[in-house]
Design a protein around this motif. Structure first.
Motif, PDB file in Angstrom:
ATOM      1  N   THR A  67       0.828  -1.212   0.000  1.00  0.00           N
ATOM      2  CA  THR A  67       0.000   0.000   0.000  1.00  0.00           C
ATOM      3  C   THR A  67       0.858   1.255   0.000  1.00  0.00           C
ATOM      4  O   THR A  67       0.546   2.240  -0.670  1.00  0.00           O
ATOM      5  CB  THR A  67      -0.892   0.016   1.258  1.00  0.00           C
ATOM      6  OG1 THR A  67      -1.337  -1.292   1.498  1.00  0.00           O
ATOM      7  CG2 THR A  67      -2.063   0.939   1.084  1.00  0.00           C
ATOM      8  N   LYS A  70       2.074   1.866  -3.455  1.00  0.00           N
ATOM      9  CA  LYS A  70       0.973   2.324  -4.321  1.00  0.00           C
ATOM     10  C   LYS A  70       0.670   3.794  -4.037  1.00  0.00           C
ATOM     11  O   LYS A  70       0.420   4.588  -4.956  1.00  0.00           O
ATOM     12  CB  LYS A  70      -0.271   1.481  -4.069  1.00  0.00           C
ATOM     13  CG  LYS A  70      -0.207   0.116  -4.721  1.00  0.00           C
ATOM     14  CD  LYS A  70      -1.440  -0.679  -4.403  1.00  0.00           C
ATOM     15  CE  LYS A  70      -1.300  -2.084  -4.942  1.00  0.00           C
ATOM     16  NZ  LYS A  70      -2.339  -2.981  -4.441  1.00  0.00           N
ATOM     17  N   ARG A  71       0.686   4.150  -2.753  1.00  0.00           N
ATOM     18  CA  ARG A  71       0.396   5.539  -2.381  1.00  0.00           C
ATOM     19  C   ARG A  71       1.492   6.471  -2.898  1.00  0.00           C
ATOM     20  O   ARG A  71       1.216   7.565  -3.363  1.00  0.00           O
ATOM     21  CB  ARG A  71       0.286   5.636  -0.856  1.00  0.00           C
ATOM     22  CG  ARG A  71      -0.275   6.973  -0.395  1.00  0.00           C
ATOM     23  CD  ARG A  71      -0.504   7.002   1.089  1.00  0.00           C
ATOM     24  NE  ARG A  71      -1.548   6.069   1.478  1.00  0.00           N
ATOM     25  CZ  ARG A  71      -1.438   5.199   2.478  1.00  0.00           C
ATOM     26  NH1 ARG A  71      -0.329   5.133   3.168  1.00  0.00           N
ATOM     27  NH2 ARG A  71      -2.434   4.395   2.789  1.00  0.00           N
ATOM     28  N   ALA A  74       0.900   7.045  -6.510  1.00  0.00           N
ATOM     29  CA  ALA A  74      -0.241   7.935  -6.684  1.00  0.00           C
ATOM     30  C   ALA A  74       0.145   9.375  -6.336  1.00  0.00           C
ATOM     31  O   ALA A  74      -0.248  10.324  -7.037  1.00  0.00           O
ATOM     32  CB  ALA A  74      -1.397   7.468  -5.812  1.00  0.00           C
ATOM     33  N   HIS A  91      -2.466  12.055 -17.351  1.00  0.00           N
ATOM     34  CA  HIS A  91      -2.888  11.080 -16.339  1.00  0.00           C
ATOM     35  C   HIS A  91      -4.328  11.338 -15.935  1.00  0.00           C
ATOM     36  O   HIS A  91      -5.135  10.415 -15.830  1.00  0.00           O
ATOM     37  CB  HIS A  91      -1.983  11.189 -15.103  1.00  0.00           C
ATOM     38  CG  HIS A  91      -0.824  10.242 -15.132  1.00  0.00           C
ATOM     39  ND1 HIS A  91      -0.978   8.893 -15.025  1.00  0.00           N
ATOM     40  CD2 HIS A  91       0.504  10.447 -15.250  1.00  0.00           C
ATOM     41  CE1 HIS A  91       0.203   8.304 -15.078  1.00  0.00           C
ATOM     42  NE2 HIS A  91       1.133   9.231 -15.220  1.00  0.00           N
ATOM     43  N   ARG A 111      -6.804   2.226 -18.486  1.00  0.00           N
ATOM     44  CA  ARG A 111      -6.872   1.438 -17.254  1.00  0.00           C
ATOM     45  C   ARG A 111      -5.946   1.993 -16.165  1.00  0.00           C
ATOM     46  O   ARG A 111      -6.282   2.056 -15.011  1.00  0.00           O
ATOM     47  CB  ARG A 111      -6.510  -0.010 -17.568  1.00  0.00           C
ATOM     48  CG  ARG A 111      -6.972  -0.962 -16.486  1.00  0.00           C
ATOM     49  CD  ARG A 111      -6.363  -2.323 -16.660  1.00  0.00           C
ATOM     50  NE  ARG A 111      -6.682  -2.877 -17.965  1.00  0.00           N
ATOM     51  CZ  ARG A 111      -5.978  -3.851 -18.549  1.00  0.00           C
ATOM     52  NH1 ARG A 111      -4.910  -4.343 -17.923  1.00  0.00           N
ATOM     53  NH2 ARG A 111      -6.316  -4.327 -19.703  1.00  0.00           N
ATOM     54  N   ARG A 114      -4.595   7.130 -14.143  1.00  0.00           N
ATOM     55  CA  ARG A 114      -5.671   7.771 -13.394  1.00  0.00           C
ATOM     56  C   ARG A 114      -5.068   8.508 -12.227  1.00  0.00           C
ATOM     57  O   ARG A 114      -3.949   8.236 -11.821  1.00  0.00           O
ATOM     58  CB  ARG A 114      -6.646   6.731 -12.833  1.00  0.00           C
ATOM     59  CG  ARG A 114      -7.505   6.113 -13.887  1.00  0.00           C
ATOM     60  CD  ARG A 114      -8.347   5.055 -13.243  1.00  0.00           C
ATOM     61  NE  ARG A 114      -8.954   4.227 -14.272  1.00  0.00           N
ATOM     62  CZ  ARG A 114      -9.476   3.043 -14.022  1.00  0.00           C
ATOM     63  NH1 ARG A 114      -9.439   2.554 -12.798  1.00  0.00           N
ATOM     64  NH2 ARG A 114     -10.025   2.357 -14.990  1.00  0.00           N
ATOM     65  N   ARG A 116      -5.332   8.398  -8.764  1.00  0.00           N
ATOM     66  CA  ARG A 116      -5.912   7.599  -7.678  1.00  0.00           C
ATOM     67  C   ARG A 116      -5.654   8.308  -6.364  1.00  0.00           C
ATOM     68  O   ARG A 116      -4.524   8.401  -5.914  1.00  0.00           O
ATOM     69  CB  ARG A 116      -5.297   6.220  -7.655  1.00  0.00           C
ATOM     70  CG  ARG A 116      -5.831   5.363  -8.763  1.00  0.00           C
ATOM     71  CD  ARG A 116      -5.188   4.029  -8.709  1.00  0.00           C
ATOM     72  NE  ARG A 116      -5.041   3.566 -10.085  1.00  0.00           N
ATOM     73  CZ  ARG A 116      -4.334   2.504 -10.412  1.00  0.00           C
ATOM     74  NH1 ARG A 116      -3.698   1.832  -9.480  1.00  0.00           N
ATOM     75  NH2 ARG A 116      -4.257   2.120 -11.661  1.00  0.00           N
ATOM     76  N   THR A 117      -6.701   8.789  -5.796  1.00  0.00           N
ATOM     77  CA  THR A 117      -6.521   9.499  -4.534  1.00  0.00           C
ATOM     78  C   THR A 117      -6.983   8.678  -3.349  1.00  0.00           C
ATOM     79  O   THR A 117      -6.683   8.998  -2.221  1.00  0.00           O
ATOM     80  CB  THR A 117      -7.312  10.810  -4.551  1.00  0.00           C
ATOM     81  OG1 THR A 117      -8.634  10.493  -4.973  1.00  0.00           O
ATOM     82  CG2 THR A 117      -6.679  11.815  -5.479  1.00  0.00           C
ATOM     83  N   ASN A 118      -7.704   7.644  -3.652  1.00  0.00           N
ATOM     84  CA  ASN A 118      -8.326   6.909  -2.536  1.00  0.00           C
ATOM     85  C   ASN A 118      -7.537   5.652  -2.164  1.00  0.00           C
ATOM     86  O   ASN A 118      -8.091   4.597  -1.987  1.00  0.00           O
ATOM     87  CB  ASN A 118      -9.775   6.557  -2.882  1.00  0.00           C
ATOM     88  CG  ASN A 118      -9.856   5.771  -4.158  1.00  0.00           C
ATOM     89  OD1 ASN A 118      -8.887   5.737  -4.912  1.00  0.00           O
ATOM     90  ND2 ASN A 118     -10.982   5.133  -4.396  1.00  0.00           N
ATOM     91  N   ILE A 119      -6.245   5.715  -2.156  1.00  0.00           N
ATOM     92  CA  ILE A 119      -5.463   4.529  -1.762  1.00  0.00           C
ATOM     93  C   ILE A 119      -5.127   4.645  -0.280  1.00  0.00           C
ATOM     94  O   ILE A 119      -4.631   5.651   0.163  1.00  0.00           O
ATOM     95  CB  ILE A 119      -4.189   4.413  -2.625  1.00  0.00           C
ATOM     96  CG1 ILE A 119      -4.596   4.125  -4.061  1.00  0.00           C
ATOM     97  CG2 ILE A 119      -3.314   3.285  -2.111  1.00  0.00           C
ATOM     98  CD1 ILE A 119      -3.486   4.242  -5.041  1.00  0.00           C
TER      99      ILE A 119
END
Lengths: 119, 462
Positions: A67, A70-71, A74, A91, A111, A114, A116-119
């Motif tokens: 995580t 991933k964050r 992002a 993006h 795909r 993006r 992604r803010t909700n990680i």
């Protein structure tokens, strides 16, 4: 079941494979972790002693994986967007970032690119 | 030509008799007309809930009745396939039994016996074959299942190997005090019979009640499939699981000789266990086999005791020497490949092979392998050629086999090949009788290589 880095791993799982199940650990990193703790390549989770499992978990907490990784990715994308770069915009639009054509075949870009803010 | 009368005119006129009742035609049925149910009136069913405006569409799908999901049993149990793969069949009751003399210990170094076939001792109450099997001296691809009982060819090289043992036996018989260690490497082309020579040496050693320590395949030690651990004091990587397996084999094969060995002093096994002076070596190994943590210490106790005066002679063998002359698949903590010589078991064997350590009376035999990637350093050392300083060869390989006698295992001579082919013929492997033409043909095709010779003898049969 053994708790490895907060995840329940089956006893008969190969250690190398169990390590690779985490985002950010591939063959190379798993090899290095195994070498660090003198784990041979056919070792299974059940063959590890509890201190060794703890040591591996401790080693993994020092690494940027799963995580956290991933964050981090992002955050990098959001930073690009915030400073108004072309890459950031692409993006945000879900379009190819590195100059590819957009007439067709941009499935991967849709795909993956993006914000992604909700990680 | 058109007929004068039209065809239509030839037809009978269709006359319906007014009084005769008209025949009522029905479809064929076996049901008697009176017991049959009245036909349903045609038209849409009155009780149907279907919308009459829509026509019911029949599905094209074929409805297969779903089977209940069963938990499938695996085709093989865990370890069953490996067991099948490694299973060694040593007899075949369908083969023709051949009466051959037994390979006894009297034949050690006997030159006259060269070229003859000998059966391995497997009489009533004789456990040599079982003990050899425990030592994993037999291999799967040595064509044992084709014959009634395991037999081997006595070759010139067998005489040479026998001489090594003979020297130790004579030394022992003379009762001299000094140490004697015979060290040799069996080297040759593929399929030339190096492993069989090791088997023959083990057969003799077991008959003489020597302690036989055999590493059947050095590859198992270096491919990184067993656990390993660094030991700070000796700077070696211990392989406790492999050592336990080795001790298990040694214990199974040499139980009687080990029982007779008494410890000359007390030793400490691991942190807690202790074996006292006067205990039998069998007890030490039995303790160590149960606990892998004690295995390495127990192995050292065994080697140490075999180096003392009064201990029985020992035979230490290792097959596939090439495998421990290349970097192992193990990695150290800094992710560098561990050199095979830094692994404890290969290190121990090479210490004996190079003469750094020694038994009181013993023979150390190694056999090279042809199923290994190129080992330039070992090849150079075996050829005893001077190494070009610009060649980047592993500097540790040369000294590791220094001083060992190199026995070249060559192809079969004509006499040996004849003996072997006669045996194949008597066992029913060959269809044709061995005449001079057949022999010359097969000997030429195989170039005297035992593995190829078997192939050529078998191939004609198909």
């Amino acid at each position: 079941m053994v708790n490895l880095y907060g995840v329940q791993v089956a006893e008969n799982q190969l250690v190398h494979k169990a390590l690779r199940s985490f985002f950010g650990i591939g063959h190379s990193v798993a090899d290095r972790i195994c070498a660090k703790f003198s784990i041979h390549k056919t070792a299974r989770i059940s063959q590890l002693t509890q201190p060794k499992v703890t040591a591996i978990t401790l080693e993994m907490t020092k690494m940027v994986i799963d995580t956290e990784l991933k964050r981090k990715i992002a955050d990098n994308v959001i930073r690009l967007k915030d400073i108004g770069t072309y890459r950031g915009k692409r993006h945000a639009l879900g379009l190819p970032v590195r100059g590819q054509k957009t007439k067709k075949q941009i499935v991967c870009a849709r795909r993956f690119n993006r914000l992604r803010t909700n990680i | 030509m058109v007929p004068p009368i039209l065809w239509r005119c030839l037809r009978m006129p269709h006359i319906i008799h007014p009084l005769k009742p008209r025949l009522c035609l029905h479809n064929f049925t076996t049901t008697p007309p009176f017991s049959a149910k009245p036909l349903k009136p045609k038209g849409p069913p009155t009780s149907s809930k279907m919308n009459p405006g829509k026509q019911r569409m029949q599905s094209n799908k074929v409805h297969v009745k779903k089977k209940p999901i069963l938990v499938q049993k695996p085709a093989y149990e865990v370890g069953q396939r490996k067991e099948l793969r490694k299973r060694i069949v040593l007899s075949n009751t369908n083969a023709i039994p051949v009466v051959l003399p037994t390979m006894t210990a009297d034949l050690i170094g006997n030159e006259d016996a060269a070229g003859a076939m000998f059966a391995l001792p497997s009489g009533e109450g004789d456990t040599i074959v079982d003990r050899l099997r425990a030592l994993e001296a037999f291999q799967t691809k040595q064509h044992w299942p084709f014959f009634y009982r395991p037999c081997t060819l006595f070759r010139r090289e067998t005489v040479e190997v026998g001489r090594l043992l003979e020297r130790v036996v004579k030394w022992e018989a003379a009762g001299e005090d000094g140490r004697v260690n015979e060290r040799a490497i069996l080297h040759g082309y593929y399929g030339c019979g190096r492993s069989i020579l090791l088997l023959q040496a083990m057969t003799w050693a077991l008959q003489k009640e020597w302690i036989v320590i055999a590493i059947p395949n050095a590859q198992d030690l270096v491919i990184g499939h067993t656990e390993y651990e660094f030991e700070g004091s000796s700077h070696l990587w211990l392989q406790k699981a492999s050592t336990t397996d080795l001790l298990n084999r040694v214990l199974k094969a040499n139980r009687k000789a080990l029982k007779g060995m008494k410890l000359s002093q007390s030793y400490r096994l691991g942190r807690i266990d202790e074996v006292r002076k006067g205990d039998s070596m069998e007890r030490v190994l039995e303790t160590a086999v149960l606990d892998p943590l004690l295995a390495w210490d127990a192995f050292n106790v065994l080697l140490g005791e075999l180096g003392l005066p009064g201990s029985p002679p020992a035979l230490f063998t290792l097959d596939n020497l090439n495998q421990i002359s290349i970097p192992s698949k193990y990695r150290d903590q800094a992710f560098n490949a561990i050199h095979s010589h830094d692994l404890a078991l290969p290190n121990a064997f090479l210490a004996y092979l190079s003469g750094k350590r020694g038994f009181h009376k013993g023979v150390i035999l190694a056999a090279t392998s042809s199923k290994c990637s190129r080992t330039l350093a070992l090849d150079a050392a075996l050829e005893c050629r001077e190494v070009d300083p610009y060649e980047r060869l592993d500097p540790r390989i040369g000294p590791s086999i220094e001083g060992a006698q190199i026995i070249r295992v060559d192809s079969l001579s004509k006499e040996e090949a004849k003996g072997l082919m006669d045996y194949y013929n008597q066992s029913g492997i060959m269809k044709d009788p061995v005449d001079i033409a057949t022999f010359n043909e097969k000997y030429a095709v195989s170039a005297g290589n035992p593995r190829d010779l078997f192939g050529t003898c078998l191939r004609m049969r198909q």
